[in-house]
Design a protein around this motif. Sequence first.
Motif, PDB file in Angstrom:
ATOM      1  N   ILE A   3       2.741  -2.098  -6.129  1.00 16.83           N
ATOM      2  CA  ILE A   3       2.519  -0.694  -5.045  1.00 16.83           C
ATOM      3  C   ILE A   3       1.338   0.265  -5.680  1.00 16.83           C
ATOM      4  O   ILE A   3       1.364   0.399  -6.981  1.00 16.83           O
ATOM      5  CB  ILE A   3       3.892   0.099  -5.163  1.00 16.83           C
ATOM      6  CG1 ILE A   3       5.096  -0.713  -4.855  1.00 16.83           C
ATOM      7  CG2 ILE A   3       3.825   1.235  -4.147  1.00 16.83           C
ATOM      8  CD1 ILE A   3       6.432  -0.041  -4.972  1.00 16.83           C
ATOM      9  N   THR A   4       0.543   0.290  -4.884  1.00 17.56           N
ATOM     10  CA  THR A   4      -0.790   1.145  -5.461  1.00 17.56           C
ATOM     11  C   THR A   4      -1.410   1.822  -4.055  1.00 17.56           C
ATOM     12  O   THR A   4      -1.319   1.340  -2.842  1.00 17.56           O
ATOM     13  CB  THR A   4      -1.832  -0.128  -5.611  1.00 17.56           C
ATOM     14  OG1 THR A   4      -3.046   0.688  -5.996  1.00 17.56           O
ATOM     15  CG2 THR A   4      -1.882  -1.191  -4.651  1.00 17.56           C
ATOM     16  N   ASN A   5      -2.119   2.582  -4.469  1.00 23.10           N
ATOM     17  CA  ASN A   5      -2.913   3.633  -3.521  1.00 23.10           C
ATOM     18  C   ASN A   5      -4.591   3.162  -3.611  1.00 23.10           C
ATOM     19  O   ASN A   5      -5.339   3.858  -2.745  1.00 23.10           O
ATOM     20  CB  ASN A   5      -2.918   5.107  -3.686  1.00 23.10           C
ATOM     21  CG  ASN A   5      -3.195   5.697  -4.978  1.00 23.10           C
ATOM     22  OD1 ASN A   5      -3.995   4.951  -5.738  1.00 23.10           O
ATOM     23  ND2 ASN A   5      -2.954   6.851  -4.947  1.00 23.10           N
TER      24      ASN A   5
ATOM     25  N   GLU B 128       9.962  -2.026   0.045  1.00 22.50           N
ATOM     26  CA  GLU B 128      10.752  -1.770  -1.006  1.00 22.50           C
ATOM     27  C   GLU B 128      12.198  -2.038  -0.935  1.00 22.50           C
ATOM     28  O   GLU B 128      12.822  -3.225  -1.747  1.00 22.50           O
ATOM     29  CB  GLU B 128      10.767  -0.486  -1.832  1.00 22.50           C
ATOM     30  CG  GLU B 128       9.303   0.106  -2.032  1.00 22.50           C
ATOM     31  CD  GLU B 128       9.333   1.476  -2.856  1.00 22.50           C
ATOM     32  OE1 GLU B 128       9.243   1.564  -4.046  1.00 22.50           O
ATOM     33  OE2 GLU B 128       9.533   2.394  -2.051  1.00 22.50           O
TER      34      GLU B 128
ATOM     35  N   SER C 174       0.689  -1.486  -0.078  1.00 23.81           N
ATOM     36  CA  SER C 174      -0.093   0.062   0.152  1.00 23.81           C
ATOM     37  C   SER C 174       0.944   1.363   0.075  1.00 23.81           C
ATOM     38  O   SER C 174       1.860   1.298   0.763  1.00 23.81           O
ATOM     39  CB  SER C 174      -0.875  -0.092   1.291  1.00 23.81           C
ATOM     40  OG  SER C 174      -1.651   1.116   1.322  1.00 23.81           O
ATOM     41  N   TYR C 175       0.698   2.011  -1.139  1.00 22.50           N
ATOM     42  CA  TYR C 175       1.288   3.600  -1.176  1.00 22.50           C
ATOM     43  C   TYR C 175       1.676   4.048   0.150  1.00 22.50           C
ATOM     44  O   TYR C 175       2.568   4.662   0.408  1.00 22.50           O
ATOM     45  CB  TYR C 175       0.887   3.909  -2.280  1.00 22.50           C
ATOM     46  CG  TYR C 175       1.900   5.262  -2.749  1.00 22.50           C
ATOM     47  CD1 TYR C 175       3.100   4.909  -3.356  1.00 22.50           C
ATOM     48  CD2 TYR C 175       1.578   6.662  -2.145  1.00 22.50           C
ATOM     49  CE1 TYR C 175       3.905   6.037  -3.814  1.00 22.50           C
ATOM     50  CE2 TYR C 175       2.773   7.771  -2.659  1.00 22.50           C
ATOM     51  CZ  TYR C 175       3.693   7.326  -3.179  1.00 22.50           C
ATOM     52  OH  TYR C 175       4.477   8.369  -3.859  1.00 22.50           O
ATOM     53  N   GLU C 176       0.683   4.359   1.038  1.00 15.36           N
ATOM     54  CA  GLU C 176       0.670   5.033   2.016  1.00 15.36           C
ATOM     55  C   GLU C 176      -0.058   4.074   3.355  1.00 15.36           C
ATOM     56  O   GLU C 176      -0.745   4.568   4.278  1.00 15.36           O
ATOM     57  CB  GLU C 176      -0.299   6.109   1.930  1.00 15.36           C
ATOM     58  CG  GLU C 176      -0.011   7.144   0.833  1.00 15.36           C
ATOM     59  CD  GLU C 176      -0.922   8.479   0.477  1.00 15.36           C
ATOM     60  OE1 GLU C 176      -0.397   9.501   0.658  1.00 15.36           O
ATOM     61  OE2 GLU C 176      -2.073   8.141   0.534  1.00 15.36           O
TER      62      GLU C 176
ATOM     63  N   ARG D  77       6.214   1.959   3.248  1.00 15.55           N
ATOM     64  CA  ARG D  77       6.667   1.427   1.957  1.00 15.55           C
ATOM     65  C   ARG D  77       7.883   1.179   1.891  1.00 15.55           C
ATOM     66  O   ARG D  77       8.383   0.506   1.039  1.00 15.55           O
ATOM     67  CB  ARG D  77       5.833   2.589   1.115  1.00 15.55           C
ATOM     68  CG  ARG D  77       6.334   2.184  -0.401  1.00 15.55           C
ATOM     69  CD  ARG D  77       5.614   3.071  -1.443  1.00 15.55           C
ATOM     70  NE  ARG D  77       5.017   4.435  -0.886  1.00 15.55           N
ATOM     71  CZ  ARG D  77       5.908   5.588  -1.201  1.00 15.55           C
ATOM     72  NH1 ARG D  77       7.284   5.057  -1.834  1.00 15.55           N
ATOM     73  NH2 ARG D  77       5.995   6.429  -0.556  1.00 15.55           N
TER      74      ARG D  77
END
Length: 269
Positions: A237-239, A223, A211-213, A219
């Motif tokens: 990687i996504t919001n 990574e 989750s990006y945030e 994050r």
Amino acid sequence: VNTHVDDVYRATYKRVYERNRRYYNRYPMDVGRVHRIVRYLKENAVEMPSGGVLTPQRFLQLGLGLGSKTGMESLHWLIEGAWVPDGTELSHEFLKNVESMQAFETNPIYYLLHEPIYADREGPMGWSAQRILEEVLPEMPEFNPEGAMTGEKPVYFTGEMVYPWMADGAYPRLTPLKETAHKLAEEKNWGAIYDSSKLRDTPVPCAALVSYEDLYVEREFSEKTAKLLGDKCQLWITNEHQHSGLRDDGYGVLSKLIAMARGDDVTPS
């Protein structure tokens, strides 16, 4: 992997800070409502239905839920209906709902081991979340519940952190674990949790949603771990999803991750 617990909390307090900012931007009327509740809790000993006391600090731990897709709405609805009709005291329904949203007493191992899970040859943990909170307060004063007494700033909720005061009466079923919790916090001789040499450039295909945030798992650290695992580890990687992605859309998330691991879904492209 290879990330000190203090760095974890420095990063997550920043995430929690931003999530609070967005919460109050979405529900600005809750600034005053939270001030009122915190002031009431500071001035009154509010006993919980199952025992213990709802202190301002315990109330502000409700921010733990802000990292889920519906976390903001759930917290807002709770705060919106906090009082009895004449507004003189917090309602029994509100207190029961607070209990249902805080699982520390039914899941005490969370309290004991939440910080030691980062003790990879490091020690002592020394109640890292408490220490780092004191460190960041000058630049993030909204985390100080005393702000409710002046009303100058919003009072921010905390997140996925545990604190030594939790075994001092706020959660009575944690009190018998107080000595154990402090011994774990003071332990210096932790062994290795991960063997980086074994994880590096894994031959096993794997895929992960990041989750990006993410409120709970920074994050940048995810990574870094994926980079250690090498080219066989694919990151999505996504919001689109919060940390609760599997709970919100289990079929969709797992289907995509399995396809990525098999090479049928090229993400990232």
